[in-house]
Design an enzyme around this catalytic site. Structure first.
Site, PDB file in Angstrom:
ATOM      1  N   ASP A  99      43.281  22.665  39.905  1.00 50.22           N
ATOM      2  CA  ASP A  99      41.991  23.119  40.427  1.00 50.22           C
ATOM      3  C   ASP A  99      41.158  21.902  40.844  1.00 50.22           C
ATOM      4  OD1 ASP A  99      39.391  24.731  40.563  1.00 50.22           O
ATOM      5  OD2 ASP A  99      40.775  26.243  39.813  1.00 50.22           O
ATOM      6  N   HIS A 119      34.334  24.318  39.492  1.00 43.43           N
ATOM      7  CA  HIS A 119      35.251  25.459  39.482  1.00 43.43           C
ATOM      8  C   HIS A 119      36.365  25.284  38.447  1.00 43.43           C
ATOM      9  CE1 HIS A 119      38.316  28.259  41.242  1.00 43.43           C
ATOM     10  NE2 HIS A 119      37.250  28.920  41.663  1.00 43.43           N
ATOM     11  N   SER A 148      39.208  34.256  40.735  1.00 37.09           N
ATOM     12  CA  SER A 148      39.387  32.953  40.084  1.00 37.09           C
ATOM     13  C   SER A 148      39.154  33.056  38.588  1.00 37.09           C
ATOM     14  CB  SER A 148      38.400  31.933  40.657  1.00 37.09           C
ATOM     15  OG  SER A 148      38.783  31.484  41.921  1.00 37.09           O
TER      16      SER A 148
END
Length: 678
Positions: A191, A250, A420
């Site tokens: 990620d 994220h 996600s």
């Protein structure tokens, strides 16, 4: 359903921050970037939005009414306070994390802290740049004055209760109470890197690596400044921060969810993103994060090698994906390399858990569209499929993905929604399953999860929702839940009639049953297009068209619906990609990434069509489409001295901050969508 002949392109993933748009006076968020497929014929050159002029602050009178401070005073602003707000006044004492400038300073600062009145050093980990102290506010204030101290903040607690609703839904808390917590297992998170020192992880981040790009306007995010870093995926490097916002949050959020599901499992973080300092490619200097396929392939190779030395590596989480495919993409030209690495990992005993995507359509993007991947869609805690979640027979499981509270860089938490967020629930589930069923391969573990899951019947397809309680502790699966998606097509639509411009009075409230699911965070998206016939020549680049007349929202709805309009499918796909590149709202919040989903925004049906939010969304999307069509320029005037660019930025800020939208919708309709010459 449209069938399009699309052209193969390089895979590029992009992620943008949502946080700046939530502040009333913050700058507009950086735009999401996506490579585009086929251009309209004879495209016009891409437009470079004008840079904003600097603002000179006005002199401020002194409190006594004397002369104003010298506006030209070159003295730097005072540094931010190191002591967290409220700690200095805490007379009873508090447990805090004391960050120091380097690991070597931890011991001398600890000695100083221990000597302060009423202070005690309760934790001093080796080779780290922080200690944990319990002390009164007065002593903490003294400690914060030490130049070796970077910050003093509360040592917040992060227990499974932070995700209690989600963990209860999937039965994880009951499994933890049975001493199944992922012991001996490892999860890889590919990620945007990780804040490994975040207290939520409890020291379970055991490995890091980075594969980034430095080419043209792309800047590497590897902490060592190189394009590879075998030792660090730090999400708090200087390159991750832009205008005070951490663009790399994220990955930490995703890893925090996996850790909450499997708190005893180790985590390996792999950074695959780069910082693009010119997202538009036009010199405007817009900043975003971009990941190239080459970085992802290197990361998957790294995970495969890691499996040789880490037998407990059971899952790799990929909360990213391409433009969605309706079915399997195993035979798609251009995806062979990624597919091969996904299959190789599964053969070695590593489940590749991938997000389905937030387009609200059947199918998933790569790697989720590979049959060897474990593909995950998002539901709420009420087992309602989120309206923006991809769905259909391509999916293996649903998991909670609506309003998930998890870690973000800097020690805090944030609530995000998206596939996600659903995906790491399943990656963590594999760690728990592997601890319980030590000899089972990923196929067998997935089979158990699917059999035990609660059946969600959606769009005529049944996909189980993750239920670890039944999968590990036994029992009977919960009864099925049936839900139907909003139909894609025209109907009895009140928006066909002109909407009077609102003047005053309260804004109509949405009907409770039609309240949309919370918007998902921008999912790193990939544009991968497929060649239906052998290409005769190099593909054209998707750029703005040469339209000279704007279209209303209703006219754009006609263009988007099946084949009723004059513009080609390729042109519409191009325009939607340009809108996604320029806008912070589309497609992540309203799913307007395909003609079908865009049609639903431009021509909403039922009670939803009567809401101010739906009216605003249709005008905003029409405005971006008119810009992509070439019929309106960002530098054109839009009411008084304002420009179209400023009007769009202001409108999007209001949408993201949940402010009143009626007047903004009217302004977009009058100032942008009913213009004639560009």
């Amino acid at each position: 359903m449209r069938l399009r002949a699309l052209v193969a392109t390089a895979i590029v993933l992009t992620i943008i921050p949502a946080a700046p748009a939530l502040a009333e006076n913050a700058p507009a968020p950086p735009p999401a970037v996506a490579e585009s497929p086929v251009a309209a014929e004879n495209p016009a050159p891409a437009e470079s939005p004008a840079a904003s002029a600097p603002v000179t602050p006005s002199p401020v009178p002194s409190p006594e009414g004397g002369p104003a401070p010298d506006a030209g005073d070159p003295s730097p602003p005072a540094p931010a306070p190191k002591l967290e707000e409220g700690l200095a006044a805490d007379e009873d004492g508090a447990r805090v994390i004391v960050e120091v400038t380097a690991p070597a300073e931890a011991a001398p600062v600890a000695d100083q802290a221990q000597a302060l009145p009423g202070a005690e050093v309760v934790l001093q980990p080796p080779d780290t740049s922080f200690i944990v102290v319990e002390a009164t506010g007065e002593s903490l204030a003294v400690l914060a004055e030490d130049p070796r101290v970077v910050s003093v903040r509360r040592d917040r607690t992060y227990s499974p209760s932070a995700l209690a609703p989600n963990l209860q839904v999937i039965g994880a808390e009951a499994v933890h109470n049975a001493n199944v917590r992922g012991d001996g297992q490892t999860i890889a998170i590919v990620d945007t890197g990780i804040d490994a020192d975040h207290p939520a992880f409890g020291g379970k981040v055991v490995g890091q690596a980075c594969f980034s790009t430095a080419d043209g306007t792309s800047q590497t995010l590897c902490p060592n400044g190189q394009t590879t870093d075998p030792a660090s995926a730090d999400a708090e490097t200087a390159a991750c921060v832009h205008d005070g916002v951490n663009l790399c949050d994220h990955g930490t959020h995703v890893a925090g969810i996996a850790h909450a599901v499997a708190p005893a499992a180790d985590i390996v973080a792999v950074q695959v993103f780069s910082r693009d300092n010119d997202c538009y490619g036009d010199g405007s200097g817009e900043v975003c994060l971009t990941a190239y396929e080459s970085s992802i392939l290197l990361a998957l190779d790294h995970v495969a090698k890691l499996k040789d030395s880490t037998p407990g590596l059971v899952a790799v989480n990929l909360s990213l994906g391409t433009f969605p495919f309706e079915g399997s993409c195993d035979n798609v030209t251009g995806l062979e390399a990624m597919r091969g690495k996904v299959e190789a990992l599964r053969a070695k005993g590593v489940a590749v858990v991938a997000a389905a995507g937030n387009d609200g359509t059947p199918g998933a993007g790569a790697p989720g569209c590979f049959s060897a991947a474990v593909t995950v869609g998002a539901t709420g805690n009420d087992d309602h499929v989120a309206d923006w979640s991809n769905h259909g027979s391509t999916l293996d499981l649903f998991a909670p993905g609506v309003e998930i509270d998890s870690a973000v860089p800097g020690g805090g938490t944030q609530v995000y929604s998206g596939t996600s967020m659903a995906t790491p629930h399943v990656a963590g589930a594999f760690a728990l399953m592997a601890q319980k069923e030590t000899d089972d391969a990923p196929d067998a573990l997935l089979g158990r999860l699917r059999t035990a899951g609660r059946p969600i019947v959606y769009g005529g397809v049944t996909v189980p929702r993750l239920d670890l309680g039944v999968a590990i502790l036994g029992g009977t699966p919960q009864p099925p839940v049936t839900q139907e998606p909003v139909p894609d097509g025209p109907g009895d639509d009140p928006s066909d009639t002109p909407t009077p411009d609102p003047t005053s009075g309260p804004e109509p409230e949405p009907v409770p049953d039609d309240t949309p699911d919370p918007a998902p965070v921008p999912l790193p998206t990939v544009t991968v297009t497929v060649t239906a016939t052998p290409p005769a020549a190099a593909p054209a680049v998707c750029t703005r068209g040469k339209g000279r007349t704007t279209l209303t929202a209703a006219q754009w709805a006609v263009e988007m619906h099946k084949r009723t309009g004059k513009l080609s499918d390729e042109t519409l796909d191009c325009y939607l990609r340009l809108a996604a590149k320029a806008s912070a709202v589309f497609p992540e919040i309203t799913r307007a990434s395909t003609p079908g989903t865009a049609h639903r925004v431009l021509k909403p049906s039922g009670k939803t069509a009567r809401t101010a939010k739906a009216t605003f969304d249709r005008e905003l999307l029409a405005a971006w489409l008119n810009w992509a069509h070439g019929a309106v320029n960002l530098t054109a005037k839009a009411g008084g001295t304002s420009t179209v660019k400023a009007a769009l930025a202001s409108a999007e800020k209001r949408r993201l901050a949940a402010l009143s939208l009626s007047k903004a919708a009217s302004a977009l309709r009058k100032q942008v969508n009913t213009r004639r010459p560009a």
